[in-house]
Design a protein around this motif. Structure first.
Motif, PDB file in Angstrom:
ATOM      1  N   GLN A  38     -29.891  20.229  53.074  1.00  0.00           N
ATOM      2  CA  GLN A  38     -30.702  20.429  54.280  1.00  0.00           C
ATOM      3  C   GLN A  38     -30.392  21.773  54.923  1.00  0.00           C
ATOM      4  OE1 GLN A  38     -30.905  17.122  56.993  1.00  0.00           O
ATOM      5  NE2 GLN A  38     -31.693  18.353  58.678  1.00  0.00           N
ATOM      6  N   TYR A  61     -28.325  11.477  50.645  1.00  0.00           N
ATOM      7  CA  TYR A  61     -28.005  11.061  52.019  1.00  0.00           C
ATOM      8  C   TYR A  61     -29.139  11.399  52.988  1.00  0.00           C
ATOM      9  CZ  TYR A  61     -26.353  15.952  52.163  1.00  0.00           C
ATOM     10  OH  TYR A  61     -26.256  17.311  52.055  1.00  0.00           O
ATOM     11  N   ASN A  64     -31.785  14.591  58.445  1.00  0.00           N
ATOM     12  CA  ASN A  64     -31.603  14.175  59.838  1.00  0.00           C
ATOM     13  C   ASN A  64     -31.951  15.325  60.770  1.00  0.00           C
ATOM     14  OD1 ASN A  64     -29.066  15.795  60.451  1.00  0.00           O
ATOM     15  ND2 ASN A  64     -28.402  14.618  58.660  1.00  0.00           N
ATOM     16  N   GLN A  65     -31.779  15.115  62.057  1.00  0.00           N
ATOM     17  CA  GLN A  65     -32.115  16.126  63.049  1.00  0.00           C
ATOM     18  C   GLN A  65     -30.936  17.033  63.407  1.00  0.00           C
ATOM     19  OE1 GLN A  65     -35.245  16.650  64.323  1.00  0.00           O
ATOM     20  NE2 GLN A  65     -35.873  15.113  62.812  1.00  0.00           N
ATOM     21  N   ASP A  67     -28.545  18.589  61.108  1.00  0.00           N
ATOM     22  CA  ASP A  67     -28.006  19.538  60.135  1.00  0.00           C
ATOM     23  C   ASP A  67     -28.901  20.745  59.862  1.00  0.00           C
ATOM     24  OD1 ASP A  67     -25.763  17.989  59.834  1.00  0.00           O
ATOM     25  OD2 ASP A  67     -26.519  16.876  58.113  1.00  0.00           O
ATOM     26  N   ASN A  89     -27.350   6.814  54.303  1.00  0.00           N
ATOM     27  CA  ASN A  89     -26.424   7.453  55.233  1.00  0.00           C
ATOM     28  C   ASN A  89     -26.797   6.998  56.634  1.00  0.00           C
ATOM     29  OD1 ASN A  89     -25.651   9.882  57.193  1.00  0.00           O
ATOM     30  ND2 ASN A  89     -24.338  10.011  55.392  1.00  0.00           N
ATOM     31  N   ARG A  91     -26.834   8.543  59.333  1.00  0.00           N
ATOM     32  CA  ARG A  91     -27.606   9.525  60.102  1.00  0.00           C
ATOM     33  C   ARG A  91     -28.988   9.785  59.517  1.00  0.00           C
ATOM     34  NH1 ARG A  91     -24.740  14.953  61.199  1.00  0.00           N
ATOM     35  NH2 ARG A  91     -24.740  14.998  58.929  1.00  0.00           N
ATOM     36  N   CYS A  92     -29.289   9.212  58.375  1.00  0.00           N
ATOM     37  CA  CYS A  92     -30.543   9.503  57.683  1.00  0.00           C
ATOM     38  C   CYS A  92     -31.755   9.098  58.527  1.00  0.00           C
ATOM     39  CB  CYS A  92     -30.576   8.766  56.343  1.00  0.00           C
ATOM     40  SG  CYS A  92     -32.134   8.966  55.443  1.00  0.00           S
ATOM     41  N   GLY A  93     -32.661  10.041  58.723  1.00  0.00           N
ATOM     42  CA  GLY A  93     -33.872   9.753  59.475  1.00  0.00           C
ATOM     43  C   GLY A  93     -35.131   9.910  58.654  1.00  0.00           C
ATOM     44  N   TYR A  99     -39.617  14.446  53.812  1.00  0.00           N
ATOM     45  CA  TYR A  99     -39.196  15.681  54.479  1.00  0.00           C
ATOM     46  C   TYR A  99     -39.975  16.880  53.944  1.00  0.00           C
ATOM     47  CZ  TYR A  99     -36.135  19.593  55.789  1.00  0.00           C
ATOM     48  OH  TYR A  99     -35.643  20.781  56.270  1.00  0.00           O
TER      49      TYR A  99
END
Length: 351
Positions: A38, A61, A64-65, A67, A89, A91-93, A99
């Protein structure tokens, strides 16, 4: 959906499409990081390039917002061996495919990235195209040739258009934004700096009116020789305030001091590049992302402080009499090892 990657010499690889359907053009480079995909996609230094990840599994993983290294992804396209369908993960969004689709990035998966990497190492980085629309190699070669001739100012595409301020109680630092990464800003904030982020096209007067105690020349994409007006501004800053250069900023600072840059065969992109500090003899593992390097011994006024152990290229220098230091690699990492964060402390000491 089937997709094809075509290099400018006619070599091609077939695979499957992911992300945005269509075509993407850019210089093909490979990145050797095992994690941090990312941060790679959002690094402005990759503007104009299609990135091939050498690690075989990408996306495991998710995204996310937290990294992101800038306000959006800057890569032209993405090449992977395998894209993980089910990331895991806390934190995975967002999944990888979602993405790249959301951010309009064209990707290709299922190709032999090891063979592609070995090919680039042998013949050098070259322009290429990813296409999920056309399988005719001759047609894609014509498009590729035409697109390669199109001139772009890669730095001006990614730099901030207006000054941005990050208040802090400490030293006042002007950051010339050629494509600055968020982690460089974080490194300065960790040291309590008051940060003024200025556009790459800022003049000497624009910089001086902010009354900085130090100036940081950031990383960024492309060939430093395409930025001669910026080089002239950097030249006028020498001796005025303490200066630190990182990556493209390092190259521009070297040119302003009389140096010359040259293009590397396939560049340095990844988080495992060994660099020796000639002052201490210690070796650091560094994060790097650049296609150009400074010629050695370019000025009697500077001392080379760091060299790359793999190919002996220049990785850092200090001015002999002025408060100036510069490094080719990324001391802020993200992704990569944080061994070299001490460089920011050396800059603080210069102030």
């Amino acid at each position: 959906m089937k997709s094809v990657l075509v290099l400018e010499d006619g070599t091609y690889f077939t695979g499957e499409s992911f992300g945005r359907k269509g075509e993407a053009f850019g210089e093909i480079v490979f990145n050797t990081c095992m994690t941090g995909y990312q941060e790679v996609t959002t690094d402005p230094s990759y503007n104009g390039q299609i990135v091939a990840m050498t690690y075989p599994l990408i996306g495991n993983y998710g995204f996310n917002q937290l990294d992101n290294e800038s306000y959006k992804p800057h890569i032209q396209g993405f090449i992977v061996s395998e894209l993980c369908d089910y990331p895991s993960n806390w934190r995975c969004g967002m999944s990888a495919d979602k993405y790249f689709e959301t951010n309009n990035i064209t990707g290709i998966k299922g190709i032999d990235t090891r063979a592609l990497t070995q090919y680039i190492r042998k013949f050098g980085s070259m322009y290429g195209v990813i296409s999920s629309e056309c399988g005719n190699i001759d047609i894609l070669m014509e498009k590729l040739k035409s697109e390669k001739e199109r001139k772009r100012n890669l730095v001006m595409e990614v730099t901030t258009k207006i000054p941005v301020y990050k208040p802090g109680p400490g030293k006042r630092i002007v950051v010339m934004d050629f494509g600055v990464k968020n982690n460089i800003i974080r490194a300065l904030q960790d040291r309590n700096c008051y940060i003024c982020i200025l556009p790459a096209f800022s003049t000497l007067d624009d910089i001086v009116k902010h009354d900085p105690e130090g100036i940081l020349l950031s990383n960024g994409p492309g060939d430093p020789m395409d930025l001669l007006s910026v080089k002239n501004t950097v030249e006028s800053l020498i001796g005025l305030k303490p200066i630190m250069g990182i990556c493209l900023g390092h190259q521009l600072l070297g040119i302003a001091l009389g140096g010359v840059t040259y293009k590397l065969k396939f560049g340095h992109h990844g988080g495992n590049h060994p660099v020796k500090d000639l002052r201490t003899g210690r070796c650091y593992i560094t994060s790097q992302n650049h296609n150009y390097a400074l010629e050695k011994d370019f000025s009697k006024d500077v001392t080379i402080t760091h060299v790359n152990i793999n190919d002996n290229t220049t990785e850092g220098f200090r001015h002999n009499t002025l408060p100036i230091l510069s490094v080719q690699y990324h001391p802020e990492a993200a992704p990569g090892p944080q061994d070299s964060a001490y460089i920011f402390d050396e800059f603080m000491n210069l102030l």
